[in-house]
Scaffold this motif. Structure first.
Motif, PDB file in Angstrom:
ATOM      1  N   ALA A   1      29.420  68.374  43.690  1.00  0.00           N
ATOM      2  CA  ALA A   1      29.930  69.683  43.292  1.00  0.00           C
ATOM      3  C   ALA A   1      31.151  69.466  42.401  1.00  0.00           C
ATOM      4  O   ALA A   1      31.962  68.570  42.651  1.00  0.00           O
ATOM      5  N   VAL A   2      31.267  70.269  41.349  1.00  0.00           N
ATOM      6  CA  VAL A   2      32.429  70.193  40.462  1.00  0.00           C
ATOM      7  C   VAL A   2      33.458  71.206  40.955  1.00  0.00           C
ATOM      8  O   VAL A   2      33.188  72.403  41.017  1.00  0.00           O
ATOM      9  N   ILE A   3      34.641  70.702  41.318  1.00  0.00           N
ATOM     10  CA  ILE A   3      35.694  71.544  41.891  1.00  0.00           C
ATOM     11  C   ILE A   3      36.851  71.621  40.907  1.00  0.00           C
ATOM     12  O   ILE A   3      37.427  70.594  40.517  1.00  0.00           O
ATOM     13  N   LEU A   4      37.194  72.836  40.486  1.00  0.00           N
ATOM     14  CA  LEU A   4      38.276  73.061  39.533  1.00  0.00           C
ATOM     15  C   LEU A   4      39.488  73.616  40.261  1.00  0.00           C
ATOM     16  O   LEU A   4      39.386  74.590  41.004  1.00  0.00           O
ATOM     17  N   ASN A   5      40.638  72.990  40.021  1.00  0.00           N
ATOM     18  CA  ASN A   5      41.860  73.368  40.705  1.00  0.00           C
ATOM     19  C   ASN A   5      43.003  73.449  39.705  1.00  0.00           C
ATOM     20  O   ASN A   5      42.914  72.916  38.593  1.00  0.00           O
ATOM     21  N   ASP A   6      44.093  74.128  40.094  1.00  0.00           N
ATOM     22  CA  ASP A   6      45.311  74.147  39.281  1.00  0.00           C
ATOM     23  C   ASP A   6      46.134  72.913  39.604  1.00  0.00           C
ATOM     24  O   ASP A   6      46.141  72.431  40.735  1.00  0.00           O
ATOM     25  N   GLU A   7      46.854  72.399  38.607  1.00  0.00           N
ATOM     26  CA  GLU A   7      47.694  71.243  38.871  1.00  0.00           C
ATOM     27  C   GLU A   7      49.033  71.642  39.490  1.00  0.00           C
ATOM     28  O   GLU A   7      49.733  70.809  40.057  1.00  0.00           O
ATOM     29  N   VAL A   8      49.388  72.916  39.419  1.00  0.00           N
ATOM     30  CA  VAL A   8      50.673  73.379  39.928  1.00  0.00           C
ATOM     31  C   VAL A   8      50.636  73.471  41.446  1.00  0.00           C
ATOM     32  O   VAL A   8      49.689  74.001  42.029  1.00  0.00           O
ATOM     33  N   ILE A   9      51.665  72.946  42.110  1.00  0.00           N
ATOM     34  CA  ILE A   9      51.785  73.040  43.560  1.00  0.00           C
ATOM     35  C   ILE A   9      52.619  74.264  43.906  1.00  0.00           C
ATOM     36  O   ILE A   9      53.732  74.432  43.423  1.00  0.00           O
ATOM     37  N   SER A  10      52.047  75.130  44.752  1.00  0.00           N
ATOM     38  CA  SER A  10      52.755  76.345  45.136  1.00  0.00           C
ATOM     39  C   SER A  10      52.194  76.856  46.458  1.00  0.00           C
ATOM     40  O   SER A  10      51.007  76.722  46.739  1.00  0.00           O
ATOM     41  N   ASP A  11      53.082  77.431  47.288  1.00  0.00           N
ATOM     42  CA  ASP A  11      52.617  78.070  48.519  1.00  0.00           C
ATOM     43  C   ASP A  11      51.898  79.378  48.226  1.00  0.00           C
ATOM     44  O   ASP A  11      51.146  79.896  49.048  1.00  0.00           O
TER      45      ASP A  11
END
Length: 463
Positions: free
Chosen positions: A201-211
């Motif tokens: 599966a191709v999973i796309l995420n943001d690189e920014v870390i945030s709560d």
């Protein structure tokens, strides 16, 4: 051969008062074959040339009515009355007997590890390691679904510059290596071939870390681009539940991509293991269930603002993860940059450049396979997902304050008490705190042991 005792070469026998009706299923098979109607994996299909369309029971009836009208125009009204009467009285019976239609083991044109095929109005494009070539449908070796034909023409160009190509460059952080990883994923999803050893599966995420992640980086637009090439089904990740009845009922035999959009932090990725590795069982309301085998099943994409839970080899070999740079946000959208909406605001020239770019992505995938991205922030997001950002901040500060300890020992209970003193509303138990410490030390590759100190309390001993 057609039975002569049924008048007009039809499959219904009746008297003049239309009171007594009977059907010849042998004739029904004959007529259905003439009309290109066949049974394919318990679904009714219509074949015309090399194009196959999946049709409903209503469309099946309409095809038979059109046949009656064409073959027996003089008696069309009478025959239609007969047909309507027969269907009204026998709909359930005929529906259950659709499997008497002649079987057609259709041999479909398939992508493979060396070729990707894209179908347009003016021909089909064959993408290989040698290049991109537009061919005539007469050269097609097998069938295709009608839904595979895109409603536009293709003109080859060695210039693929377009808004979407620039968009992909931007969400890669304008980094050439990360750009190649993203284009390889697009090429992988453009290709229907599924390698038994690795079809993640191709999973796309943001690189920014945030709560409190906001999204808006462009993950959805990457997936939307694929919908202009492949039959796709989307699921709302925020409301999706594996426990719902008929959860995959939107999936059909020609579905090529399953997209889970914006899933939450509690999404159970392991529930997709069998779908990724073995194929998919589809249950539809008031229909018999059917299975799509692995080689024909859709590929999977997931977009999320959170680190996907799960560890170990079983998880790793079923996921291909990408981070997107925060070039775009609510304050700076692709519309702000390009002056028009992606896809809906394009003219024919822009569409053709887009088609050529996506064909290039397919070629790059054939040449290189999936190119792993060097993940910058996602590992830390996974660490936070297993613990909490409050804990991570505390342990980092605590270790920095105590790194001059000459014995390299830290009392576990003292650490826990200090954490609870700083976070008095926390309900974290001591055992959970110690477990999080172990996860943190292993992630940071800090060698440690647990032992009892001179006073009997348990300590972390750093080696």
């Amino acid at each position: 051969a057609i039975q002569e005792d049924h008048p007009y070469g039809t499959f219904i026998k009746y008297d003049e008062d239309l009171e007594k009706l009977s059907v010849s299923y042998e004739n029904l098979i004959y007529v259905s074959s003439r009309l290109g109607l066949f049974n394919y994996r318990d679904n009714v299909i219509h074949i015309k040339g090399k194009i196959i369309e999946m049709i409903t029971h209503r469309q099946f009836q309409d095809s038979l009515k059109d046949y009656i009208k064409e073959e027996e125009a003089d008696d069309y009204e009478k025959l239609c009355n007969v047909f309507e009467k027969f269907m009204k009285e026998n709909t359930k019976y005929v529906t259950t007997r659709l499997n008497i239609l002649p079987d057609e083991e259709a041999r479909f044109v398939r992508d493979n590890k060396d070729n990707t095929y894209i179908f347009y109005l003016n021909g089909f494009v064959e993408v290989s390691s040698l290049g991109i070539e537009l061919k005539d449908y007469d050269d097609l070796d097998g069938y295709i679904w009608n839904t595979q034909i895109l409603n536009r023409n293709f003109i080859y160009s060695d210039n693929s510059d377009c808004d979407f190509k620039n968009f992909v460059h931007n969400v890669s952080g304008k980094d050439s290596k990360r750009y190649i990883s993203i284009t390889s994923a697009l090429g992988y999803l453009m290709n229907d071939y599924k390698d038994p050893s690795y079809s993640p599966a191709v999973i796309l995420n943001d690189e920014v870390i945030s709560d409190h992640p906001e999204g808006g980086t462009g993950k959805g637009l990457l997936i939307n681009a694929l919908k202009y090439f492949k039959k796709s089904v989307s699921f709302d990740g925020k409301t999706f539940s594996f426990d719902k009845s008929f959860v995959y009922q939107k999936i059909n035999l020609d579905t090529k991509i399953m997209a889970f959009d914006d899933v939450n932090k509690n999404f159970d990725f392991e529930k997709l293991f069998s779908v990724i590795s073995e194929g998919i069982d589809v249950e539809k309301k008031n229909r018999d269930a059917f299975k799509i085998p692995f080689e024909d099943s859709p590929k999977i994409t997931i977009t999320t603002n959170y680190a996907m839970s799960g560890q170990g080899n079983s998880n790793d070999r079923r996921r291909f993860e990408l981070e997107l740079a925060r070039h775009y946000s609510k304050e700076h959208t692709p519309f702000d940059e390009f002056g028009k909406l992606l896809f809906t605001g394009w003219d024919d020239k822009e569409w053709n450049a887009f088609d050529n770019f996506m064909a290039e992505c397919a070629m790059h995938y054939i040449l290189q396979g999936l190119v792993q991205q060097e993940l910058i922030h996602l590992p830390e997001k996974k660490l936070i997902a297993q613990t909490s950002s409050t804990f991570i901040d505390f342990i980092n500060d605590w270790l920095e304050d105590h790194n001059n300890n000459p014995f390299g020992q830290i009392s576990r209970i003292i650490m826990y008490n200090e954490f609870m003193h700083e976070n008095q509303k926390s309900k974290l138990t001591s055992n959970s705190f110690y477990k999080w410490c172990r996860i943190f030390f292993e992630f940071k590759k800090i060698n440690f042991e647990e032992k009892r100190g001179a006073g009997g309390d348990r300590q972390f001993l750093f080696i």
